[in-house]
Enzyme design. Sequence first.
Site, mmCIF file in Angstrom:
data_model
loop_
_atom_site.group_PDB
_atom_site.id
_atom_site.type_symbol
_atom_site.label_atom_id
_atom_site.label_comp_id
_atom_site.label_asym_id
_atom_site.label_seq_id
_atom_site.Cartn_x
_atom_site.Cartn_y
_atom_site.Cartn_z
ATOM 1 N N GLY A 195 50.955 40.117 69.531
ATOM 2 C CA GLY A 195 49.841 39.261 69.935
ATOM 3 C C GLY A 195 49.382 39.710 71.301
ATOM 4 O O GLY A 195 49.674 39.076 72.306
ATOM 5 N N GLY A 217 46.752 39.757 73.233
ATOM 6 C CA GLY A 217 45.495 39.271 73.787
ATOM 7 C C GLY A 217 45.599 39.260 75.304
ATOM 8 O O GLY A 217 46.388 40.008 75.888
ATOM 9 N N ALA A 218 44.827 38.385 75.924
ATOM 10 C CA ALA A 218 44.793 38.359 77.392
ATOM 11 C C ALA A 218 46.167 38.064 77.970
ATOM 12 O O ALA A 218 46.542 38.603 79.009
ATOM 13 C CB ALA A 218 43.788 37.307 77.854
ATOM 14 N N LEU A 219 46.936 37.236 77.276
ATOM 15 C CA LEU A 219 48.260 36.870 77.776
ATOM 16 C C LEU A 219 49.281 37.958 77.483
ATOM 17 O O LEU A 219 50.012 38.409 78.377
ATOM 18 C CB LEU A 219 48.675 35.536 77.142
ATOM 19 C CG LEU A 219 50.053 34.971 77.470
ATOM 20 C CD1 LEU A 219 49.997 33.443 77.596
ATOM 21 C CD2 LEU A 219 51.070 35.348 76.387
ATOM 22 N N GLY A 220 49.338 38.409 76.255
ATOM 23 C CA GLY A 220 50.313 39.436 75.871
ATOM 24 C C GLY A 220 50.111 40.736 76.637
ATOM 25 O O GLY A 220 51.083 41.372 77.079
ATOM 26 N N LYS A 242 52.129 21.639 80.160
ATOM 27 C CA LYS A 242 51.023 22.552 79.862
ATOM 28 C C LYS A 242 49.946 21.848 79.039
ATOM 29 O O LYS A 242 48.750 22.033 79.270
ATOM 30 C CB LYS A 242 51.550 23.779 79.104
ATOM 31 C CG LYS A 242 50.477 24.783 78.645
ATOM 32 C CD LYS A 242 50.174 25.821 79.682
ATOM 33 C CE LYS A 242 49.041 26.768 79.277
ATOM 34 N NZ LYS A 242 49.475 27.906 78.484
ATOM 35 N N ASN A 290 46.021 21.758 79.116
ATOM 36 C CA ASN A 290 45.289 22.360 77.996
ATOM 37 C C ASN A 290 44.347 21.390 77.293
ATOM 38 O O ASN A 290 43.235 21.759 76.932
ATOM 39 C CB ASN A 290 46.281 22.870 76.945
ATOM 40 C CG ASN A 290 46.586 24.345 77.129
ATOM 41 O OD1 ASN A 290 45.816 25.088 77.743
ATOM 42 N ND2 ASN A 290 47.716 24.778 76.600
ATOM 43 N N ASN A 303 40.895 22.852 78.131
ATOM 44 C CA ASN A 303 40.496 23.639 76.970
ATOM 45 C C ASN A 303 39.541 22.836 76.096
ATOM 46 O O ASN A 303 38.534 23.346 75.627
ATOM 47 C CB ASN A 303 41.725 24.034 76.126
ATOM 48 C CG ASN A 303 42.321 25.361 76.549
ATOM 49 O OD1 ASN A 303 41.769 26.416 76.294
ATOM 50 N ND2 ASN A 303 43.453 25.301 77.222
ATOM 51 N N GLU A 353 42.530 26.754 68.570
ATOM 52 C CA GLU A 353 43.962 26.422 68.393
ATOM 53 C C GLU A 353 44.150 24.901 68.350
ATOM 54 O O GLU A 353 44.916 24.340 69.135
ATOM 55 C CB GLU A 353 44.772 27.024 69.542
ATOM 56 C CG GLU A 353 44.745 28.538 69.604
ATOM 57 C CD GLU A 353 45.762 29.082 70.612
ATOM 58 O OE1 GLU A 353 46.801 29.604 70.167
ATOM 59 O OE2 GLU A 353 45.531 28.967 71.816
#
Lengths: 305, 305
Positions: free
Chosen positions: B7, B9-12, B184, B188, B192, B268
């Site tokens: 995964g 993405g921006a985090l991984g 978190k 979120n 979000n 999500e």
Amino acid sequence: MRIAVVGAGALGLYYGAMLQKGGNDVHFLLRRDYEAMTAKGLAVYSVNGDFHLPHVNGYRTSEEIGTVDLVVVGLKTFANHLYRQLIAPLVGETTIIITLQNGLGNEEALAGIFGAERVMGGVAFLCSNRGETGVVHHLGAGRILLGELCYCGMERVERIAGLFCAAGVECRGVTDLKKARWEKLIWNIPFNGICALLLKPVDVLLRHDGIRAQVRAIMAELIETANAQGLTVPMQQSFADSMIRFTETLGAYKPSMQIDREEGRQLELEAIFDKPLAAARENGLAMPRVEELHALLDLVSSEKS
Amino acid sequence: MRIAVVGAGALGLYYGAMLQKGGNDVHFLLRRDYEAMTAKGLAVYSVNGDFHLPHVNGYRTSEEIGTVDLVVVGLKTFANHLYRQLIAPLVGETTIIITLQNGLGNEEALAGIFGAERVMGGVAFLCSNRGETGVVHHLGAGRILLGELCYCGMERVERIAGLFCAAGVECRGVTDLKKARWEKLIWNIPFNGICALLLKPVDVLLRHDGIRAQVRAIMAELIETANAQGLTVPMQQSFADSMIRFTETLGAYKPSMQIDREEGRQLELEAIFDKPLAAARENGLAMPRVEELHALLDLVSSEKS
């Protein structure tokens, strides 16, 4: 009866047209539709049958109309600061003023200027939109609940309700105007609010189970607050279900606030949201869903100004 | 340590890059960035200083990577049905799996497939976005709270936290992973959620007094539900204020869910909204604002699919 219509949007045009068609002497204060209506009259495309008024009395200013027996106010509530300017020239000794506007506080504001004894409120369950200039679309419903700001008998209410009924508008007198106002809010807040926020018509909302449940929960918050006001007869929670069933008959109807947002106009948040939220606070109640919806709408609408 | 990032993405990409820069043997499972990263490596534009990894190990399938010591999972949670397919080829006798994903339920789902003893959870407070292929932007924060799904001492937690810290990522072991997950969520869900709904970054929300008050009220609903879960140390309501102050430092930051919606991806919602709402219901609590926000998001996102 000599009648002036102030605020000739989708609602003012429709009821004004019906009153004129019913034989009354109706005078429209116009802005956008002035040229079109003075030239070619007013066309009403209605679920109850289309009709055309070849001649309508249209004016640019209230002074040109002069005093009347009845003023029907259909202004957007964010224009209420114009009450004195637009209505004072129409008011004589015995003039009655009926506001058919949305939300709370309109009768009180009119009473503050013109005296409470002149003021009546009509709660209109009407689905109508403006089309091109000189045209109004009546998409469904149209019933008015009519009451006195200061209840002191039904004589005048029955007389004015009779005027509307004679013109083909279902109009019923009510002893508790406050209750009728809250009944309309119970529709206006979830449907105007969510449709305006998401720019989707009512049928899209009702097809989504989660939103349908939220509409019902918003209505429950409002019914609790309405009853805390001290109504003559408390509102039942089942009223919410009947409003949802009614809305299911409207198809892809866009409430006025959605159209206001689509057309870049100001939203009627003060009358439809702020005042009911203040009423809840005064009664020590929270309406968390209404509050959140209001804040979301306020942010998306404040970007326009 | 041999590490696989699933995964990316921006985090991984960000954490994988930091771990590789810190001297670990990192292997990235790639899709969108495969061509760019195998050709020219990975560029990290970071508030802590830019750097470039000229060579990264990029793969199309997990089978090509083979077993590793540590799997770092950064998948979007709506791809969790791919856990087995993507992770099983990486898992050997002693492999540890850390999910850095959003929301609730990820550790449990991994435990169901690979065994609870392998699974750790990291709660990442990271502001990062992907740019063009082969590029990741680190815009702020980055701290990880790391815990065991089944707490049985801090030995492994401290060891893995040390690995991140040695690579320049602030990482602190926690005894109560559930509490960290809810901390978190408290960020979120309002940020979000509202940013994705209105397509506006966090600073626009915080500048609007009404929305700011709703963010705070949403956080209060979540803190009440978090505490009802039975945390080792209850969360204080003042935690919400510290989260709002932190968010004020982020400027015009777009949360991941806003970017997901802007780019037409699925949201999500299950991990970030449905599971916390279910937790509230199980504890007999209502979270009316969270519920309404969820329904609004669900309607706007369902139109895509």
